[in-house]
Design a protein around this motif. Structure first.
Motif, PDB file in Angstrom:
ATOM      1  N   ALA A  39       0.827  -1.212   0.000  1.00  0.00           N
ATOM      2  CA  ALA A  39       0.000   0.000   0.000  1.00  0.00           C
ATOM      3  C   ALA A  39       0.860   1.260   0.000  1.00  0.00           C
ATOM      4  O   ALA A  39       0.386   2.339  -0.364  1.00  0.00           O
ATOM      5  CB  ALA A  39      -0.928  -0.004   1.205  1.00  0.00           C
ATOM      6  N   ARG A  40       2.113   1.113   0.413  1.00  0.00           N
ATOM      7  CA  ARG A  40       3.039   2.248   0.390  1.00  0.00           C
ATOM      8  C   ARG A  40       3.889   2.266  -0.878  1.00  0.00           C
ATOM      9  O   ARG A  40       4.877   2.976  -0.972  1.00  0.00           O
ATOM     10  CB  ARG A  40       3.924   2.211   1.648  1.00  0.00           C
ATOM     11  N   GLY A  41       3.559   1.395  -1.817  1.00  0.00           N
ATOM     12  CA  GLY A  41       4.254   1.400  -3.109  1.00  0.00           C
ATOM     13  C   GLY A  41       5.533   0.588  -3.126  1.00  0.00           C
ATOM     14  O   GLY A  41       6.345   0.716  -4.041  1.00  0.00           O
ATOM     15  N   ILE A  42       5.715  -0.256  -2.130  1.00  0.00           N
ATOM     16  CA  ILE A  42       6.942  -1.053  -2.017  1.00  0.00           C
ATOM     17  C   ILE A  42       6.740  -2.406  -2.692  1.00  0.00           C
ATOM     18  O   ILE A  42       5.683  -3.029  -2.546  1.00  0.00           O
ATOM     19  CB  ILE A  42       7.300  -1.236  -0.527  1.00  0.00           C
ATOM     20  N   PHE A  43       7.746  -2.862  -3.450  1.00  0.00           N
ATOM     21  CA  PHE A  43       7.714  -4.214  -4.015  1.00  0.00           C
ATOM     22  C   PHE A  43       7.919  -5.203  -2.873  1.00  0.00           C
ATOM     23  O   PHE A  43       8.919  -5.101  -2.155  1.00  0.00           O
ATOM     24  CB  PHE A  43       8.849  -4.413  -5.025  1.00  0.00           C
ATOM     25  N   VAL A  44       7.016  -6.145  -2.721  1.00  0.00           N
ATOM     26  CA  VAL A  44       7.162  -7.101  -1.620  1.00  0.00           C
ATOM     27  C   VAL A  44       7.373  -8.520  -2.154  1.00  0.00           C
ATOM     28  O   VAL A  44       6.570  -9.019  -2.947  1.00  0.00           O
ATOM     29  CB  VAL A  44       5.940  -7.096  -0.683  1.00  0.00           C
ATOM     30  N   CYS A  45       8.466  -9.107  -1.712  1.00  0.00           N
ATOM     31  CA  CYS A  45       8.736 -10.514  -2.004  1.00  0.00           C
ATOM     32  C   CYS A  45       8.249 -11.279  -0.776  1.00  0.00           C
ATOM     33  O   CYS A  45       8.846 -11.183   0.304  1.00  0.00           O
ATOM     34  CB  CYS A  45      10.215 -10.731  -2.252  1.00  0.00           C
ATOM     35  N   ALA A  46       7.152 -11.967  -0.949  1.00  0.00           N
ATOM     36  CA  ALA A  46       6.465 -12.616   0.165  1.00  0.00           C
ATOM     37  C   ALA A  46       6.985 -14.033   0.320  1.00  0.00           C
ATOM     38  O   ALA A  46       6.782 -14.874  -0.557  1.00  0.00           O
ATOM     39  CB  ALA A  46       4.959 -12.613  -0.102  1.00  0.00           C
ATOM     40  N   GLY A  47       7.657 -14.280   1.429  1.00  0.00           N
ATOM     41  CA  GLY A  47       8.216 -15.603   1.680  1.00  0.00           C
ATOM     42  C   GLY A  47       7.145 -16.559   2.145  1.00  0.00           C
ATOM     43  O   GLY A  47       6.496 -16.327   3.173  1.00  0.00           O
ATOM     44  N   VAL A  48       6.923 -17.630   1.377  1.00  0.00           N
ATOM     45  CA  VAL A  48       5.962 -18.663   1.784  1.00  0.00           C
ATOM     46  C   VAL A  48       6.634 -20.025   1.653  1.00  0.00           C
ATOM     47  O   VAL A  48       7.424 -20.258   0.749  1.00  0.00           O
ATOM     48  CB  VAL A  48       4.663 -18.620   0.943  1.00  0.00           C
ATOM     49  N   ARG A  49       6.279 -20.924   2.571  1.00  0.00           N
ATOM     50  CA  ARG A  49       6.889 -22.267   2.513  1.00  0.00           C
ATOM     51  C   ARG A  49       6.269 -23.108   1.419  1.00  0.00           C
ATOM     52  O   ARG A  49       6.951 -23.853   0.738  1.00  0.00           O
ATOM     53  CB  ARG A  49       6.702 -22.979   3.858  1.00  0.00           C
ATOM     54  N   ASP A  50       4.948 -23.003   1.295  1.00  0.00           N
ATOM     55  CA  ASP A  50       4.248 -23.825   0.313  1.00  0.00           C
ATOM     56  C   ASP A  50       3.397 -22.918  -0.563  1.00  0.00           C
ATOM     57  O   ASP A  50       2.315 -22.502  -0.155  1.00  0.00           O
ATOM     58  CB  ASP A  50       3.377 -24.853   1.031  1.00  0.00           C
ATOM     59  N   PRO A  51       3.880 -22.618  -1.757  1.00  0.00           N
ATOM     60  CA  PRO A  51       3.164 -21.656  -2.604  1.00  0.00           C
ATOM     61  C   PRO A  51       1.759 -22.117  -2.963  1.00  0.00           C
ATOM     62  O   PRO A  51       0.941 -21.313  -3.382  1.00  0.00           O
ATOM     63  CB  PRO A  51       4.025 -21.576  -3.872  1.00  0.00           C
ATOM     64  N   SER A  52       1.453 -23.381  -2.761  1.00  0.00           N
ATOM     65  CA  SER A  52       0.137 -23.863  -3.205  1.00  0.00           C
ATOM     66  C   SER A  52      -0.977 -23.593  -2.190  1.00  0.00           C
ATOM     67  O   SER A  52      -2.145 -23.613  -2.533  1.00  0.00           O
ATOM     68  CB  SER A  52       0.204 -25.353  -3.493  1.00  0.00           C
ATOM     69  N   ILE A  53      -0.627 -23.319  -0.907  1.00  0.00           N
ATOM     70  CA  ILE A  53      -1.706 -23.317   0.096  1.00  0.00           C
ATOM     71  C   ILE A  53      -2.476 -21.997   0.213  1.00  0.00           C
ATOM     72  O   ILE A  53      -3.588 -22.001   0.676  1.00  0.00           O
ATOM     73  CB  ILE A  53      -1.224 -23.707   1.511  1.00  0.00           C
ATOM     74  N   GLU A  54      -1.894 -20.887  -0.171  1.00  0.00           N
ATOM     75  CA  GLU A  54      -2.563 -19.625   0.125  1.00  0.00           C
ATOM     76  C   GLU A  54      -3.107 -18.933  -1.104  1.00  0.00           C
ATOM     77  O   GLU A  54      -2.831 -17.778  -1.368  1.00  0.00           O
ATOM     78  CB  GLU A  54      -1.630 -18.703   0.911  1.00  0.00           C
ATOM     79  N   ARG A  55      -3.883 -19.661  -1.862  1.00  0.00           N
ATOM     80  CA  ARG A  55      -4.390 -19.109  -3.111  1.00  0.00           C
ATOM     81  C   ARG A  55      -5.178 -17.826  -2.921  1.00  0.00           C
ATOM     82  O   ARG A  55      -5.042 -16.889  -3.668  1.00  0.00           O
ATOM     83  CB  ARG A  55      -5.275 -20.137  -3.823  1.00  0.00           C
ATOM     84  N   ARG A  56      -6.025 -17.780  -1.888  1.00  0.00           N
ATOM     85  CA  ARG A  56      -6.912 -16.642  -1.742  1.00  0.00           C
ATOM     86  C   ARG A  56      -6.126 -15.347  -1.531  1.00  0.00           C
ATOM     87  O   ARG A  56      -6.315 -14.367  -2.231  1.00  0.00           O
ATOM     88  CB  ARG A  56      -7.857 -16.855  -0.566  1.00  0.00           C
ATOM     89  N   ALA A  57      -5.181 -15.394  -0.575  1.00  0.00           N
ATOM     90  CA  ALA A  57      -4.379 -14.212  -0.296  1.00  0.00           C
ATOM     91  C   ALA A  57      -3.544 -13.840  -1.500  1.00  0.00           C
ATOM     92  O   ALA A  57      -3.401 -12.679  -1.853  1.00  0.00           O
ATOM     93  CB  ALA A  57      -3.469 -14.487   0.895  1.00  0.00           C
ATOM     94  N   VAL A  58      -3.012 -14.867  -2.144  1.00  0.00           N
ATOM     95  CA  VAL A  58      -2.133 -14.617  -3.283  1.00  0.00           C
ATOM     96  C   VAL A  58      -2.910 -13.949  -4.403  1.00  0.00           C
ATOM     97  O   VAL A  58      -2.459 -12.986  -4.994  1.00  0.00           O
ATOM     98  CB  VAL A  58      -1.524 -15.953  -3.760  1.00  0.00           C
ATOM     99  N   GLU A  59      -4.103 -14.436  -4.660  1.00  0.00           N
ATOM    100  CA  GLU A  59      -4.900 -13.836  -5.732  1.00  0.00           C
ATOM    101  C   GLU A  59      -5.122 -12.355  -5.452  1.00  0.00           C
ATOM    102  O   GLU A  59      -5.038 -11.528  -6.345  1.00  0.00           O
ATOM    103  CB  GLU A  59      -6.251 -14.548  -5.873  1.00  0.00           C
ATOM    104  N   ARG A  60      -5.410 -12.029  -4.197  1.00  0.00           N
ATOM    105  CA  ARG A  60      -5.652 -10.631  -3.847  1.00  0.00           C
ATOM    106  C   ARG A  60      -4.399  -9.795  -4.151  1.00  0.00           C
ATOM    107  O   ARG A  60      -4.468  -8.741  -4.736  1.00  0.00           O
ATOM    108  CB  ARG A  60      -5.999 -10.533  -2.358  1.00  0.00           C
ATOM    109  N   HIS A  61      -3.246 -10.336  -3.748  1.00  0.00           N
ATOM    110  CA  HIS A  61      -2.007  -9.595  -3.942  1.00  0.00           C
ATOM    111  C   HIS A  61      -1.598  -9.554  -5.402  1.00  0.00           C
ATOM    112  O   HIS A  61      -1.011  -8.594  -5.862  1.00  0.00           O
ATOM    113  CB  HIS A  61      -0.886 -10.243  -3.144  1.00  0.00           C
ATOM    114  N   ARG A  62      -1.909 -10.620  -6.133  1.00  0.00           N
ATOM    115  CA  ARG A  62      -1.428 -10.703  -7.516  1.00  0.00           C
ATOM    116  C   ARG A  62      -2.048  -9.653  -8.418  1.00  0.00           C
ATOM    117  O   ARG A  62      -1.624  -9.487  -9.549  1.00  0.00           O
ATOM    118  CB  ARG A  62      -1.717 -12.100  -8.072  1.00  0.00           C
ATOM    119  N   ALA A  63      -3.086  -8.975  -7.911  1.00  0.00           N
ATOM    120  CA  ALA A  63      -3.702  -7.922  -8.698  1.00  0.00           C
ATOM    121  C   ALA A  63      -2.720  -6.772  -8.920  1.00  0.00           C
ATOM    122  O   ALA A  63      -2.991  -5.859  -9.672  1.00  0.00           O
ATOM    123  CB  ALA A  63      -4.947  -7.421  -8.001  1.00  0.00           C
TER     124      ALA A  63
END
Ligand code: NAP
Length: 246
Positions: A39-63
């Protein structure tokens, strides 16, 4: 759409083009920190252990182009190095590290030490932050700029420590407070600021449903520390943007 209230590029132009790594970004406070940094315009590299489990959050961010997911288990040195290299190969810089990944030992009893539990909690909460910090500091040093935020807890404050619940968790957070002081001292002649944040008791998988605070409240202080202007504090422990007793 990203909420740009409570601080924006117009207020903080130095944040433009900054790149952050947030560990434990799959859920809870880490996910919200990711959101607030973007929200502050920063590129965020989000560390996740299992990229498959958090689809909902990821979809929101992927916008947004500001979100990138990285595979990251903070207990695995190979994973840490690969994640940091991936970020550098895409962005060429790392400005912010939020060491948020954490686990608790729950109902453990201090009088019955389970060494495996001790090692597991310390491996994530203390050594995970240490591994990541070591890995990103060379890139921060090149730019003479960095903000490292270690997620601590009021449960780790020696001043407030008058109960024995979650003993290993408490000790791991006291240790991360010490790590914060040591790294801040080690980096005192650089532009890298190192601070610890207590989010308070927050409604997450770790905090449980009865916690009084929202993830938005819990993420506010770490995000504030991650976006400190030049000359900001280093080597401190903060709760609601104010110093907390060690
Ligand atoms: N909630 C509270 O009341 C509270 C209070 C004080 C401090 N804190 C601190 O705030 C931080 C976030 O807590 P939370 O409440 O948001 O917890 P949470 O909802 O349980 O989330 C924990 C996060 O840590 C990640 N994680 C665990 N082990 C990991 C590992 N080996 N490598 C990478 N990531 C790992 C989890 O990933 P997976 O999804 O892959 O498991 C998850 O993203 C923690 O450091 C915690 O100690 C929380």
């Amino acid at each position: 759409m990203i909420d740009s209230s409570n601080g924006s590029l117009a207020d903080m132009p130095y944040l433009q083009n900054q790149v952050a790594i947030v560990t434990g970004a799959s859920r809870g406070i880490g996910r919200e920190i990711t959101h607030q940094l973007m929200a502050r315009g920063i590129f965020v590299c989000a560390g996740v252990r299992d990229p498959s489990i958090e689809r909902r959050a990821v979809e929101r961010h992927r916008a947004t182009d500001l979100y990138r997911e990285i595979n990251l288990d903070v207990t695995q040195l190979d994973s840490v190095h690969k994640a940091v290299q991936d970020v550098l190969s895409v962005f060429g810089r790392i400005d912010i590290l939020v060491n948020n990944a954490g686990v608790s030992d729950g109902e453990n009893d201090a009088l019955r030490l389970d060494l495996e539990v001790f090692k597991e909690v310390m491996d994530v909460n203390l050594l995970g932050a240490w591994r990541l910090s070591e890995a990103v500091i060379p890139a921060m040093t090149i730019n003479n700029y960095g903000r490292i935020v270690n997620m601590s807890s009021t449960l780790g404050s020696l001043h407030h420590m008058n109960r024995a619940t979650e003993p290993v968790y408490r000790i791991s957070k006291a240790a991360i407070n010490a790590l914060t002081r040591v790294f801040a001292a080690r980096l005192s002649d650089t532009g890298i600021l190192v601070n610890a944040a207590s989010p308070g008791w927050v409604r997450t998988d770790l905090g449980g449903p009865n916690a009084p605070r929202s993830v938005q409240q819990g993420a506010d202080t770490p995000v504030w520390l991650a976006t400190l202007p030049e000359g900001g504090p280093s080597g401190g422990l903060f709760y609601d943007r104010a110093p907390l007793e060690w």
